[in-house]
Design an enzyme around this catalytic site. Structure first.
Site, mmCIF file in Angstrom:
data_model
loop_
_atom_site.group_PDB
_atom_site.id
_atom_site.type_symbol
_atom_site.label_atom_id
_atom_site.label_comp_id
_atom_site.label_asym_id
_atom_site.label_seq_id
_atom_site.Cartn_x
_atom_site.Cartn_y
_atom_site.Cartn_z
ATOM 1 N N SER A 27 11.961 -57.012 -66.613
ATOM 2 C CA SER A 27 13.425 -57.271 -67.018
ATOM 3 C C SER A 27 13.905 -58.238 -67.517
ATOM 4 O O SER A 27 15.454 -58.176 -68.366
ATOM 5 C CB SER A 27 14.443 -57.549 -65.705
ATOM 6 O OG SER A 27 14.295 -56.463 -64.701
ATOM 7 N N LYS A 76 16.289 -58.523 -51.364
ATOM 8 C CA LYS A 76 17.462 -58.475 -51.927
ATOM 9 C C LYS A 76 18.087 -58.603 -50.466
ATOM 10 O O LYS A 76 19.499 -57.987 -49.924
ATOM 11 C CB LYS A 76 17.261 -56.798 -52.444
ATOM 12 C CG LYS A 76 16.405 -56.675 -53.776
ATOM 13 C CD LYS A 76 16.609 -55.234 -53.975
ATOM 14 C CE LYS A 76 15.467 -55.289 -55.264
ATOM 15 N NZ LYS A 76 15.017 -53.272 -55.718
ATOM 16 N N ASN A 97 20.823 -56.020 -55.794
ATOM 17 C CA ASN A 97 19.480 -56.508 -56.978
ATOM 18 C C ASN A 97 20.454 -57.278 -57.748
ATOM 19 O O ASN A 97 20.077 -57.823 -58.733
ATOM 20 C CB ASN A 97 19.393 -55.191 -57.103
ATOM 21 C CG ASN A 97 19.813 -54.285 -58.563
ATOM 22 O OD1 ASN A 97 21.188 -54.135 -58.473
ATOM 23 N ND2 ASN A 97 19.219 -53.884 -58.458
ATOM 24 N N ASP A 110 20.435 -50.299 -58.184
ATOM 25 C CA ASP A 110 19.139 -49.603 -57.834
ATOM 26 C C ASP A 110 19.969 -48.199 -57.463
ATOM 27 O O ASP A 110 19.349 -47.290 -58.043
ATOM 28 C CB ASP A 110 18.352 -49.788 -57.089
ATOM 29 C CG ASP A 110 17.524 -51.459 -56.978
ATOM 30 O OD1 ASP A 110 17.367 -51.151 -57.864
ATOM 31 O OD2 ASP A 110 17.688 -51.874 -56.054
ATOM 32 N N GLY A 135 11.798 -48.492 -45.778
ATOM 33 C CA GLY A 135 11.596 -50.176 -45.641
ATOM 34 C C GLY A 135 13.844 -50.370 -46.780
ATOM 35 O O GLY A 135 14.702 -49.412 -46.641
ATOM 36 N N GLY A 136 13.599 -51.380 -47.673
ATOM 37 C CA GLY A 136 14.728 -51.304 -48.148
ATOM 38 C C GLY A 136 14.952 -50.596 -49.342
ATOM 39 O O GLY A 136 16.875 -50.594 -49.681
ATOM 40 N N ASN A 156 8.980 -41.049 -42.623
ATOM 41 C CA ASN A 156 8.341 -42.419 -42.478
ATOM 42 C C ASN A 156 7.476 -42.423 -41.531
ATOM 43 O O ASN A 156 6.673 -41.798 -40.663
ATOM 44 C CB ASN A 156 8.821 -43.913 -41.716
ATOM 45 C CG ASN A 156 8.731 -45.232 -42.744
ATOM 46 O OD1 ASN A 156 7.910 -45.433 -43.669
ATOM 47 N ND2 ASN A 156 8.352 -45.918 -41.614
ATOM 48 N N ARG A 157 6.095 -43.079 -41.590
ATOM 49 C CA ARG A 157 5.111 -43.261 -41.280
ATOM 50 C C ARG A 157 5.336 -43.364 -40.031
ATOM 51 O O ARG A 157 4.820 -43.041 -38.806
ATOM 52 C CB ARG A 157 3.640 -43.925 -41.787
ATOM 53 C CG ARG A 157 2.094 -44.762 -41.086
ATOM 54 C CD ARG A 157 1.819 -45.714 -41.559
ATOM 55 N NE ARG A 157 2.565 -46.771 -41.985
ATOM 56 C CZ ARG A 157 2.141 -48.104 -42.558
ATOM 57 N NH1 ARG A 157 0.775 -47.527 -43.458
ATOM 58 N NH2 ARG A 157 2.619 -49.546 -42.720
ATOM 59 N N LEU A 216 9.207 -45.596 -56.845
ATOM 60 C CA LEU A 216 9.933 -46.383 -57.403
ATOM 61 C C LEU A 216 9.348 -47.417 -58.219
ATOM 62 O O LEU A 216 10.065 -47.540 -59.464
ATOM 63 C CB LEU A 216 10.044 -46.635 -56.416
ATOM 64 C CG LEU A 216 11.407 -45.586 -55.630
ATOM 65 C CD1 LEU A 216 12.358 -46.570 -54.559
ATOM 66 C CD2 LEU A 216 12.654 -45.007 -57.302
ATOM 67 N N TYR A 218 6.514 -48.992 -61.405
ATOM 68 C CA TYR A 218 6.198 -48.821 -62.664
ATOM 69 C C TYR A 218 5.170 -49.615 -63.184
ATOM 70 O O TYR A 218 4.605 -50.283 -62.571
ATOM 71 C CB TYR A 218 7.566 -48.483 -63.349
ATOM 72 C CG TYR A 218 7.910 -50.631 -63.668
ATOM 73 C CD1 TYR A 218 7.303 -51.776 -63.963
ATOM 74 C CD2 TYR A 218 8.993 -50.136 -62.954
ATOM 75 C CE1 TYR A 218 8.024 -52.416 -64.314
ATOM 76 C CE2 TYR A 218 9.232 -51.286 -62.824
ATOM 77 C CZ TYR A 218 8.602 -52.642 -63.462
ATOM 78 O OH TYR A 218 9.034 -54.194 -63.611
HETATM 79 P P1 ATR Z 1 10.277 -52.381 -49.143
HETATM 80 O O1 ATR Z 1 11.416 -53.365 -48.701
HETATM 81 O O2 ATR Z 1 10.380 -52.606 -50.707
HETATM 82 O O3 ATR Z 1 10.885 -50.700 -49.396
HETATM 83 P P2 ATR Z 1 9.168 -52.695 -46.419
HETATM 84 O O4 ATR Z 1 10.866 -52.958 -46.162
HETATM 85 O O5 ATR Z 1 8.093 -53.401 -45.954
HETATM 86 O O6 ATR Z 1 9.140 -52.409 -48.034
HETATM 87 O O7 ATR Z 1 8.663 -50.536 -46.328
HETATM 88 C C1 ATR Z 1 7.515 -49.945 -46.661
HETATM 89 C C2 ATR Z 1 7.520 -49.097 -46.600
HETATM 90 O O8 ATR Z 1 6.290 -48.706 -47.313
HETATM 91 C C3 ATR Z 1 7.561 -48.597 -44.825
HETATM 92 O O9 ATR Z 1 8.507 -47.298 -44.942
HETATM 93 C C4 ATR Z 1 6.403 -48.436 -44.598
HETATM 94 O O10 ATR Z 1 6.033 -48.100 -43.004
HETATM 95 P P3 ATR Z 1 6.239 -48.328 -42.089
HETATM 96 O O11 ATR Z 1 7.758 -48.269 -41.298
HETATM 97 O O12 ATR Z 1 5.407 -47.328 -41.507
HETATM 98 O O13 ATR Z 1 5.274 -49.698 -41.660
HETATM 99 C C5 ATR Z 1 5.834 -47.887 -45.514
HETATM 100 N N1 ATR Z 1 4.284 -48.170 -45.434
HETATM 101 C C6 ATR Z 1 3.435 -48.469 -46.642
HETATM 102 N N2 ATR Z 1 1.940 -48.484 -46.165
HETATM 103 C C7 ATR Z 1 2.407 -47.300 -45.841
HETATM 104 C C8 ATR Z 1 1.021 -46.599 -46.088
HETATM 105 N N3 ATR Z 1 -0.391 -47.063 -46.348
HETATM 106 N N4 ATR Z 1 1.593 -44.994 -46.000
HETATM 107 C C9 ATR Z 1 2.348 -45.162 -45.601
HETATM 108 N N5 ATR Z 1 3.654 -45.378 -45.462
HETATM 109 C C10 ATR Z 1 3.496 -46.609 -46.102
#
Ligand code: ATR
Length: 269
Positions: A27, A76, A97, A110, A135-136, A156-157, A216, A218
């Site tokens: 940035s 954020k 942001n 964003d 996540g966020g 999501n996982r 998202l 880079y």
């Molecule tokens: P951010 O705010 O940057 O989006 P975050 O709140 O830490 O980050 O969220 C990270 C995301 O990546 C979550 O959706 C997480 O999945 P979980 O909710 O199951 O933890 C996902 N994530 C992180 N590592 C992962 C992996 N190895 N495989 C799949 N999803 C993953």
């Protein structure tokens, strides 16, 4: 790349990106290139701020005369809470942001910045999209995509987090029980899986041949997710265009002048 300053030793400047870590951020180069292209006497610096220090750091920077800041990980959510005047979208997604330190106001560029990049990829009018993560970043983009008219699927996982996210947003999005991209023109990776060298689970064999894989983040190399997508023959897109688009929107929000997109893009390549 400029070394980040500790907020306590911040130099006199007009704008900054705050984060922890922040040294990877492009940035400062991008905004400095914009000022230069328009012969504006402004400056933009990287400043390291720990989550617990955000509030004192913002007060300090305001006293030094900073006009505004961009926030990156992990600030954020705290930035959205800090602002006395968050805009409607920030209030809804709880993530900001871009802050104006004079007004104590906050916006989120964003999501609209991300949407700005879609017509150029042929992903317009709105179609079906799969968002990976909860996540966020997923939060802001799920809200933005749904608002723009996309049919949003989320996987999501940890499925409960995706359920809670969609419920909390009140967004018209469907939570999937398996990572099935069938019928989606866009597969969007918002997860931080790349930090541990992994790609999120996806049923690649069910993806449309023309589906675009979008990450998202880079960097100089493809993430494991984009690498997999490329090997399957999908078009891949990293976060660089979105970086420029969100930066341009922040620039315009602060300064009320059209951002020089080409100069900003060249600066980050
Ligand atoms: P951010 O705010 O940057 O989006 P975050 O709140 O830490 O980050 O969220 C990270 C995301 O990546 C979550 O959706 C997480 O999945 P979980 O909710 O199951 O933890 C996902 N994530 C992180 N590592 C992962 C992996 N190895 N495989 C799949 N999803 C993953």
């Amino acid at each position: 790349m400029a070394r980040p300053h500790d907020w306590r030793d911040a130099p006199l400047a007009d704008f900054a990106v705050l984060g922890d870590p922040v040294s990877h951020s492009r940035s400062p180069k991008m905004h400095e290139a914009a000022y230069q292209a328009l012969a504006m006497k402004r400056s933009y610096v990287p400043i390291e701020v720990k989550l617990d220090d955000l509030s004192p750091a913002l007060s300090h920077l305001a006293r030094l005369g900073y006009r505004g800041v961009n926030l990156t990980v992990p600030l954020k959510e705290a930035g959205a809470k800090w602002a006395e005047k968050p805009d409607e979208f920030v209030r809804r997604v709880g993530s900001a942001n871009t802050l104006d330190l004079l007004e104590s106001s906050a916006t989120n560029t964003d999501a609209p910045g991300f949407l700005d990049t879609l017509p150029g990829l042929g992903i317009w009018p709105p179609s079906k999209v799969l968002v990976l993560g909860a996540g966020g970043a997923a939060r802001a983009l799920t809200a933005g995509l749904a608002e723009a008219g996309f049919r949003v699927r989320v996987f999501n996982r940890t499925p409960e987090r995706a359920e809670a996210m969609v419920r909390g947003l009140g967004a018209a999005a469907e939570v999937l029980g398996e990572p099935n991209p069938e019928g989606c023109s866009l597969i969007l990776n918002t997860t931080s899986a790349a930090l541990s060298g992994e790609a999120p689970d996806l049923q690649w064999n069910r993806a449309d041949r023309k589906a675009i894989a979008y990450d998202l983040t880079y960097g100089s190399e493809l993430t494991p997710f984009l690498l997999k997508a490329a090997l399957q023959g999908h078009k891949v897109v990293d976060g660089l265009d979105m970086l420029v688009a969100q930066g341009a929107r922040s620039f315009e929000w602060w300064l009320g002048v059209a951002a020089p997109l080409d100069a900003m893009r060249r600066a980050v390549e």
